[in-house]
Design a protein around this motif. Structure first.
Motif, mmCIF file in Angstrom:
data_model
loop_
_atom_site.group_PDB
_atom_site.id
_atom_site.type_symbol
_atom_site.label_atom_id
_atom_site.label_comp_id
_atom_site.label_asym_id
_atom_site.label_seq_id
_atom_site.Cartn_x
_atom_site.Cartn_y
_atom_site.Cartn_z
ATOM 1 N N GLY A 87 0.782 -1.244 0.000
ATOM 2 C CA GLY A 87 0.000 0.000 0.000
ATOM 3 C C GLY A 87 0.804 1.279 0.000
ATOM 4 O O GLY A 87 0.339 2.289 -0.529
ATOM 5 N N ASN A 88 1.998 1.272 0.598
ATOM 6 C CA ASN A 88 2.733 2.528 0.736
ATOM 7 C C ASN A 88 3.101 3.154 -0.603
ATOM 8 O O ASN A 88 3.061 4.368 -0.763
ATOM 9 C CB ASN A 88 4.002 2.310 1.569
ATOM 10 C CG ASN A 88 3.708 2.141 3.048
ATOM 11 O OD1 ASN A 88 3.027 2.973 3.646
ATOM 12 N ND2 ASN A 88 4.185 1.056 3.630
ATOM 13 N N LYS A 89 3.462 2.348 -1.542
ATOM 14 C CA LYS A 89 3.921 2.892 -2.816
ATOM 15 C C LYS A 89 2.787 3.513 -3.627
ATOM 16 O O LYS A 89 3.036 4.254 -4.567
ATOM 17 C CB LYS A 89 4.617 1.799 -3.635
ATOM 18 C CG LYS A 89 5.895 1.274 -2.991
ATOM 19 C CD LYS A 89 6.592 0.274 -3.870
ATOM 20 C CE LYS A 89 7.805 -0.349 -3.168
ATOM 21 N NZ LYS A 89 8.806 0.655 -2.785
ATOM 22 N N PHE A 90 1.565 3.192 -3.248
ATOM 23 C CA PHE A 90 0.424 3.742 -3.975
ATOM 24 C C PHE A 90 -0.337 4.799 -3.166
ATOM 25 O O PHE A 90 -1.425 5.204 -3.546
ATOM 26 C CB PHE A 90 -0.530 2.612 -4.400
ATOM 27 C CG PHE A 90 0.004 1.803 -5.540
ATOM 28 C CD1 PHE A 90 -0.279 2.149 -6.855
ATOM 29 C CD2 PHE A 90 0.832 0.711 -5.310
ATOM 30 C CE1 PHE A 90 0.233 1.417 -7.911
ATOM 31 C CE2 PHE A 90 1.351 -0.033 -6.361
ATOM 32 C CZ PHE A 90 1.048 0.319 -7.673
ATOM 33 N N GLU A 91 0.224 5.227 -2.037
ATOM 34 C CA GLU A 91 -0.388 6.327 -1.290
ATOM 35 C C GLU A 91 -0.379 7.603 -2.118
ATOM 36 O O GLU A 91 0.511 7.821 -2.939
ATOM 37 C CB GLU A 91 0.396 6.599 -0.005
ATOM 38 C CG GLU A 91 0.152 5.605 1.114
ATOM 39 C CD GLU A 91 0.872 6.064 2.366
ATOM 40 O OE1 GLU A 91 0.816 7.271 2.669
ATOM 41 O OE2 GLU A 91 1.495 5.213 3.026
ATOM 42 N N GLN A 92 -1.350 8.459 -1.853
ATOM 43 C CA GLN A 92 -1.324 9.789 -2.449
ATOM 44 C C GLN A 92 -0.163 10.590 -1.849
ATOM 45 O O GLN A 92 0.265 10.346 -0.717
ATOM 46 C CB GLN A 92 -2.651 10.508 -2.193
ATOM 47 C CG GLN A 92 -3.844 9.830 -2.851
ATOM 48 C CD GLN A 92 -3.725 9.820 -4.370
ATOM 49 O OE1 GLN A 92 -3.833 10.842 -5.022
ATOM 50 N NE2 GLN A 92 -3.491 8.643 -4.942
ATOM 51 N N LEU A 93 0.354 11.536 -2.604
ATOM 52 C CA LEU A 93 1.482 12.331 -2.124
ATOM 53 C C LEU A 93 1.102 13.176 -0.914
ATOM 54 O O LEU A 93 1.949 13.477 -0.073
ATOM 55 C CB LEU A 93 2.018 13.221 -3.247
ATOM 56 C CG LEU A 93 2.660 12.481 -4.412
ATOM 57 C CD1 LEU A 93 3.103 13.471 -5.480
ATOM 58 C CD2 LEU A 93 3.843 11.651 -3.952
#
Length: 788
Positions: A32-38
């Motif tokens: 999930g972390n790599k696809f979090e919003q900025l």
């Protein structure tokens, strides 16, 4: 001519792992972390900058207009100038002072930015390098000398110079909506660019006794005051380039009467500085479809031998530009032709010496025209009336003018790498007119916003020049070796320009490759091209930030790209600095140059990419695309045919001597350096907190000397640093931080005493080297011509 020769040091490199902040909500998770919003990584939207990436309803920026007069003293290499500046405060803030950049102070040994890097005791070096390593408090005489600053009424204004920056204190605060007029008088000794380095200066040609001046960063210029940063007055170190304010310029340049001058904007008095023949040719070039020589090769050669002591003043006008640069020399051949861009005509012009004639004559102006047209198609119509390329063994950009390289061998032949290098640098530097000269990002903070975006468009433009052009930046496979490097040799793209170890891949290649992956693999050409064009149009003649780019690309395409920006573009300690090791050496002033190295060499094979990437294939398949070299048969030179197997060359291996590039010292140099003591001090940052390194030397006679090294020495390696010293006496002992100024928690590792065993290194003078981008050595064109 300055006889000092450029140094060649064999230095150990220190590395730094620099992290841009990459906030994650759940870093302990395996998904999930790599696809979090900025999210909060990006700046908060406001009335100046919207969440869509567009300028807001209350967006503002400052403006500075310049009226400049300057005079070039060619004999003494001195520039004298005065400027009247009108500064407009469009901000909502009241200003009590303004900041100006004094970039020329980069060359002054006392007033430069003083950002040091680790230095090491070399195995082999030159006298020039030794001179640079000597600690001196004697001013070397370079850098801008401010003679006076006055207001519109002629009253003196208080100012303060801090290295490469100058603060001008306003007599009364400048309120929103007001403007302030002031005058600056200055002069400086022009530096030998081939020796001192840097962006501006002169190159001297001993064969004909002439100079070629490239005047860049040559006058006091307003810093940017912005809504997101306030004053951008980070010191100029020579790497991170510029943040500059838009305005209108009128510039009067007085030079020797036989010089040809090119500059930012349009010359408004050609009728007063050109002879009737030159003026007629210039007017002819306005409608020509092939470059017209305004000054011919024969005329330029003749001018080299007759030096006119009279002067002429050239006057240039440039509106809505962020800077002004110019060039001047009697060596110039000058050609020009017009390029239509959406109903307007752009004068594309080239200035070059005889040393570049066989490369620049057939290609330079056509490459300018191709660049202006192609970039316009991908962004917005080129808005300026002029685009110029100057051959100056260089590669640097300014509004409407750039300095490039590309010289032939003395027989007029050239290698394919010289041709392609010249085409690439012209396309790249002319392309900078769009990024950052118009889309005006902060180069000092975010190099990738101009170098990366421009390298991407350079790649598209090279591809459309010739389908076989050997592009280096863009295709995904070309970045693999960089991506495979150990993590301690990499930084995020979102890293300040001063803190990057591998600057080329980080600021140029990786951003360009990322954008090409978006265009070809993730978004598709149609979505990408539309969104990229929206960004360019939104921020033309404005000051964008990275958040504005990221948001616009998503806003205009309907693609969620936060995962890509995060992955492709985007980690507290006491002070304990230790003196780990001291190396000592004496110079072997009697070292003998080596013999020439003889090796077997083959002629270069055709320079085409070894792999046919997806862009080349799609470009060939797209019936709407035609390549420049297919349309213009005159650009199909020997190498165009060679790359396609239409030229046969005997490439049998042949012996070639590679001469030893150094010579023995003179007796004067031997006497000067035989008695010197050379030391290398190695430090480690055991505590983790970066602090200045304060070194006190005690010599054998009891005398002392202090050196204060700024904290920036740790910026490329936060754990290890070193410093090379050239001293007149042998050291008896060394102590770090003798006055306890850094709160060092362990003083037991701060001292060194006793004699070190001396090693030796060879000391030479370096022979003259070829200019940057000059063709050197045997090449297939030469071989085909001679048949030998």
């Amino acid at each position: 001519m300055n006889k000092s020769l450029t140094a060649l040091l064999l230095l150990g490199s220190s590395l730094q792992y620099a992290n841009a902040q990459n906030i994650q909500n759940n870093p302990g998770s395996n998904h999930g972390n790599k696809f979090e919003q900025l999210g909060t990584i990006l700046t908060t939207p406001n009335e100046q900058r919207t969440a869509s990436g567009a300028p807001g309803a209350k967006y503002w920026q400052q403006r500075a207009d310049y009226d400049i007069k300057c005079s070039l003293d060619e004999v003494n290499q001195i520039l004298t100038g005065s400027e009247k500046v009108t500064y407009f405060n469009h901000s909502p803030d009241e200003l009590s002072y303004i900041w100006l950049q004094l970039d020329e102070n980069e060359h002054n040994n006392l007033r430069n930015a003083n950002y040091q890097s680790s230095t090491t005791l070399p195995e082999m070096t030159t006298t020039r390098a030794i001179e640079k390593a000597v600690i001196t408090q004697t001013d070397n005489g370079l850098g801008i000398q401010i003679q006076k600053i006055t207001d519109a009424a002629g009253k003196d204004i208080s100012y303060t110079i801090n290295k490469t920056m100058m603060r001008v204190d306003l007599p009364v605060p400048l309120k929103p909506g007001q403007q302030f007029v002031f005058n600056v008088n200055w002069k400086y000794k022009i530096s030998d660019r081939m020796v001192e380095g840097g962006r501006g200066g002169y190159e001297y040609f001993p064969e004909d006794g002439n100079y070629l001046f490239t005047m860049a960063q040559w006058f006091p210029r307003l810093c940017v005051y912005s809504d997101f940063q306030g004053w951008q007055h980070h010191q100029f170190t020579g790497r991170g380039e510029f943040a500059l304010t838009f305005g209108n310029y009128k510039v009067q340049i007085t030079v020797p009467a036989d010089h040809i001058v090119g500059g930012t904007g349009e010359c408004i008095n050609y009728s007063g500085v050109l002879n009737p023949t030159q003026l007629s040719r210039y007017n002819q070039a306005k409608t020509a479809k092939e470059p017209v020589e305004i000054v011919t090769l024969d005329e330029a050669k003749k001018a080299e031998g007759v030096k006119n002591k009279a002067t002429k003043t050239w006057v240039f006008q440039a509106n809505d530009v962020r800077d002004f640069a110019w060039t001047s020399s009697r060596k110039f051949i000058w050609d020009a032709m017009a390029q239509p861009v959406e109903g307007k005509s752009v004068m594309c012009m080239s200035f070059y010496g005889k040393e570049a004639y066989n490369l620049y004559k057939p290609y330079s102006t056509k490459a300018i025209a191709h660049t202006v047209k192609t970039y316009s198609d991908f962004t917005f119509p080129y808005p300026y009336p002029v685009a110029q390329s100057v051959e100056a063994a260089n590669g640097m950009e300014y509004p409407m003018i750039c300095f490039n390289y590309g010289r032939t061998e003395k027989d007029g032949t050239y290698s394919e790498s010289s041709k392609n290098g010249m085409l690439g640098v012209i396309i790249h530097e002319v392309g900078h007119n769009f990024f950052p000269m118009i889309v005006n990002s902060d180069e000092r903070q975010w190099s990738w916003m101009d170098e990366g975006l421009n390298s991407f468009l350079e790649y598209l433009t090279e591809e459309l020049w010739d389908n076989k052009f050997p592009v280096k930046k863009g295709p995904a496979y070309t970045i693999v070796d960089y991506m495979k490097l150990p993590k301690d040799q990499l930084e995020p793209i979102m890293t300040n320009s001063e803190n990057i170890v591998r600057f080329g891949p980080n600021a140029y290649s990786k951003p360009a490759t990322g954008l090409n992956i978006l265009r070809e693999t993730i978004m598709g050409r149609e979505l990408f091209d539309y969104a990229f064009k929206q960004y360019a149009k939104r921020w033309a003649f404005k000051h964008p930030t990275p958040a504005d780019f990221f948001r616009t690309m998503e806003d205009a395409s309907g693609e969620d790209l936060d995962w890509f920006w995060r992955g492709w573009f985007y980690g507290t300690d006491p002070c304990d600095i230790a003196l780990d090791e001291v190396k000592f050496a004496k110079a072997d002033v009697n070292a003998k140059p080596g013999s020439p190295n003889v090796k077997m060499v083959k002629l270069d094979r055709p320079q085409v990419n070894v792999f046919e990437d997806i862009s080349k294939i799609r470009n060939r398949e797209d019936k709407k695309i035609s390549f420049y070299t297919d349309r213009d048969k005159k650009t199909q030179d020997f190498y165009w045919r060679y790359d396609r197997g239409l030229e046969k060359v005997d490439d049998t291996e042949r012996k070639r001597e590679i001469p030893f590039p150094y010579e023995t010292l003179s007796e004067e140099d031997k006497a000067k350096y035989a008695g010197k003591f050379f030391y290398e001090l190695s430090f480690s940052n055991k505590g983790g907190l970066v602090m200045p390194v304060i070194v006190e030397f005690t010599f054998a006679d009891g005398s002392k000397m202090m050196d204060r090294i700024p904290a920036q020495i740790w910026r490329l390696d936060e754990q290890k640093a070193s410093k090379f010293y050239v001293l007149d006496q042998e050291i008896a002992s060394i102590q770090l931080d003798p006055m306890r100024e850094t709160a060092d928690i362990d003083e037991s590792n701060n001292t060194w005493g006793g004699k070190a065993k001396a090693s030796k290194f060879d000391l030479f003078k370096q022979k003259s080297a070829a200019a940057r981008g000059q063709s050197v050595g045997s090449n297939p064109m030469q071989q085909a011509r001679t048949g030998q």
